[in-house]
Every structure is written in structure tokens, then in C-alpha cells.
Design a protein around this motif. Structure first.
Motif: not given
Length: 332
Positions: A24-32, A152-157
């Protein structure tokens, strides 16, 4: 609608274990981190509104993947000192509309950034101005767009846009960057919680009837939209449940709430069938939990036994104003 969820005494103790992916944390660190590669504020231009007591600017900032996100930025006219800023996120189906529609925060003496919602704005009010150019396997509605993959999920964006909005408002004129607040109702409340979990120096969170909290329970408890759109998708795509539940685990407000450190003000209607009250209490009761009990931030909840998805409506907004004024030591 009669009371349908847990009774209040149980809600006040309701802190379920919510599925959280190991990365979870790695996913959002990478996204941001990827979003941060783009220049932040793209354009700021004065907007003529016909209003004399506030000044408004039409702002464009770079959101997820550098996509242009529109917003209204409004401040009390003639005030030259830096002000605390309230960043507001909108409910499902709403766009930023017209600049004179939402004046509460500016009238209270705050700088106010109202973020448009990508790919929405065609269900209520006067519309939006921000496109969502991305696709992904899933349904046609925002709640199901790209739902088969967390990437790909909308709420990631949309959550990324929310974090970028906080960073953007700090670069705008007349803002005290140390006093930035996230607020929203329903979908906006869910985005605000996510922002609180991802922005460690946020000054405060105000959230009412939040969407995207304890999502696994919500889709089992209600078929009202937007959760109903996920339910309807699964009713047709019967083999997609595991993939959908996995994707939803990356955007669950309980996981974000556990990581938040800003003082928080919650509101919920106990007859809310859109965002069931137990899902909001799941986030509230675990708010700041990842930081240890001793470090739990100041957090308050107002529950309205006879209210639905309005979450206390204008009475609750009055409580938000008084709470925030006291917290930030401002004089309305």
C-alpha cells in the motif's frame, strides 16, 4: 429511511480490521512520485464574477500524469496578509460549477481552493471543466472505471489530484502554507481523508458522510450509488470480484485514516444509506492508529440520528466553522 446500520453505542466502538495490501505505502509513494515530476501550477488568471467582497482566480494545476486540473481560488477582497487555506473536494457527479456557488469558506475569512473533479460534473449543479483522458478495464461510471487494476483505477487519479491540489494552493498568492485544510462531503470527504493520509503536514481535515471508507463492507450493505455501481458491475462480471476487491483495498479511507496525523472533524447521518455510518466510524475510530495510541491526533465526530446523506447539513457546517476557527486561532 429507518436506522439500518449498527446502533450508535456499537458504532462508537466499531474498528474492524480492513484489508490492506502489503505494498500500500509503496504504491502511493510511487504514484505521487511520478505525479511530482510535472510542474505544479500551470495557469492562474483573475476571474470577473460580479462579487465585490471576494476575489476569484481561475486556476489550472497539474494533477495525475500531469493532466490539467481546473479549480476556483477565492479569497476575501482587500486582505493582504497570508490566510489559512481550505481545499475543498466535491461530491460524486459534481463539477466546480460557477465561482459564486460556494462562498462559505471565503466569507469566513479563508482562502478557498475548489478543485474540479476530473471526468465528472454532468449530474448536478452547473458542470465541470476537467477531462479524464485515461482508460482501463472496468465499467463506464467513475466508481467502476479501471476497477480491475489498482494502477488503472479512477480513484488513483482523483486522489493524486487531491494531493496535488494541496501542494498547488501553497504556491498561490496570499496563502499561509503551514495552515492548509482538506474538506469534503461524500466523495469529497473520502478524497479529503485520503489526502490527510498522504500529506503529513496538513493542518486539519473536515469530512462529512465520507465515501470510499471500509469499502468491502459498503458494497455488501448498500446498493445505492456510487457503491451500487460497483455492485451492478459485479452482478454482470461475476468472475471479477477478487480483482475488484483487491483494487478497492488500495483506495480504502480506513487505510488512509490510520496514517493521518492532522486534527480531524467528522460528521455522519445515522440513516445514511449512500455511505453507511459504520463505514465512516471505521475510519474515525482508527484515525491516526498507525502512529500509536499516544500520538492519535485530536479527532471529533458528530453523529446525527435522524439525518441521511446530508450529514447534518448547515448545522454541521456551523460546527465545522467554529471548530476550525478555534483550531487555527482565527477570528471570523
Amino acid at each position: 429511511m429507518p436506522l439500518f446500520d449498527l446502533p450508535l453505542d456499537q458504532l462508537e466502538r466499531y474498528a474492524p480490521e480492513v484489508r490492506e495490501p502489503a505494498d500500500f505505502d509503496a504504491f502511493w509513494t510511487s504514484t505521487l512520485g511520478s505525479a511530482g515530476a510535472a510542474p505544479l501550477v500551470v495557469d492562474v488568471r483573475p476571474e470577473r464574477t460580479g462579487l465585490r467582497l471576494v476575489d476569484t482566480w481561475d486556476v489550472t494545476f497539474a494533477g495525475f500524469a500531469g493532466d490539467p486540473i481546473r479549480a476556483w481560488f477565492t479569497r476575501p477582497a482587500g486582505v493582504r496578509t497570508p490566510l489559512p487555506a481550505v481545499v475543498e473536494f466535491l461530491g460524486y457527479g459534481r463539477g466546480r460549477g460557477q465561482p459564486h456557488e460556494r462562498l462559505t469558506w471565503a466569507a469566513a475569512g479563508y482562502a478557498h481552493l475548489l478543485m474540479d473533479t476530473r471526468g465528472q460534473g454532468d449530474q448536478y449543479g452547473t458542470g465541470g471543466d476537467t477531462a479524464d483522458p485515461h482508460g482501463g478495464a472496468g465499467g463506464q461510471w467513475p466508481a467502476t472505471r479501471g476497477i480491475l487494476s489498482p494502477a488503472d483505477y479512477y480513484y488513483r487519479r482523483l486522489i493524486t489530484d487531491g494531493v496535488r491540489a494541496v501542494h498547488a494552493v501553497r504556491e498561490l498568492p496570499g496563502v499561509d502554507p503551514a495552515r492548509v485544510v482538506a474538506t469534503g462531503n461524500s466523495q469529497g470527504g473520502g478524497i479529503a481523508i485520503a489526502v490527510a493520509g498522504l500529506v503529513p503536514d496538513l493542518a486539519a481535515l473536515l469530512t462529512t458522510a465520507p465515501f470510499l471508507c471500509h469499502v468491502q463492507r459498503a458494497i455488501e450493505l448498500t446498493d445505492a450509488a456510487p457503491y451500487g455501481e460497483i455492485v451492478n458491475y459485479l452482478a454482470v462480471h461475476r468472475d471479477a470480484e477478487d480483482a475488484v476487491r483487491r483494487t478497492l483495498s488500495y483506495v480504502d479511507g480506513v487505510a488512509f485514516a490510520r496514517r493521518a496525523v492532522a486534527p480531524a472533524h467528522f460528521g455522519v447521518g445515522l440513516r445514511d444509506t449512500v455511505c453507511p455510518p459504520s463505514t465512516a466510524f471505521a475510519a474515525y475510530n482508527q484515525y491516526g492508529a498507525a502512529n500509536g495510541r499516544a500520538a492519535r491526533p485530536h479527532c471529533t465526530m458528530h453523529a446525527y440520528p435522524f439525518n441521511h446523506h446530508d450529514g447534518g447539513d448547515a448545522v454541521h457546517v456551523g460546527r465545522q466553522l467554529r471548530w476550525l476557527n478555534t483550531l487555527l486561532e482565527t477570528t471570523p
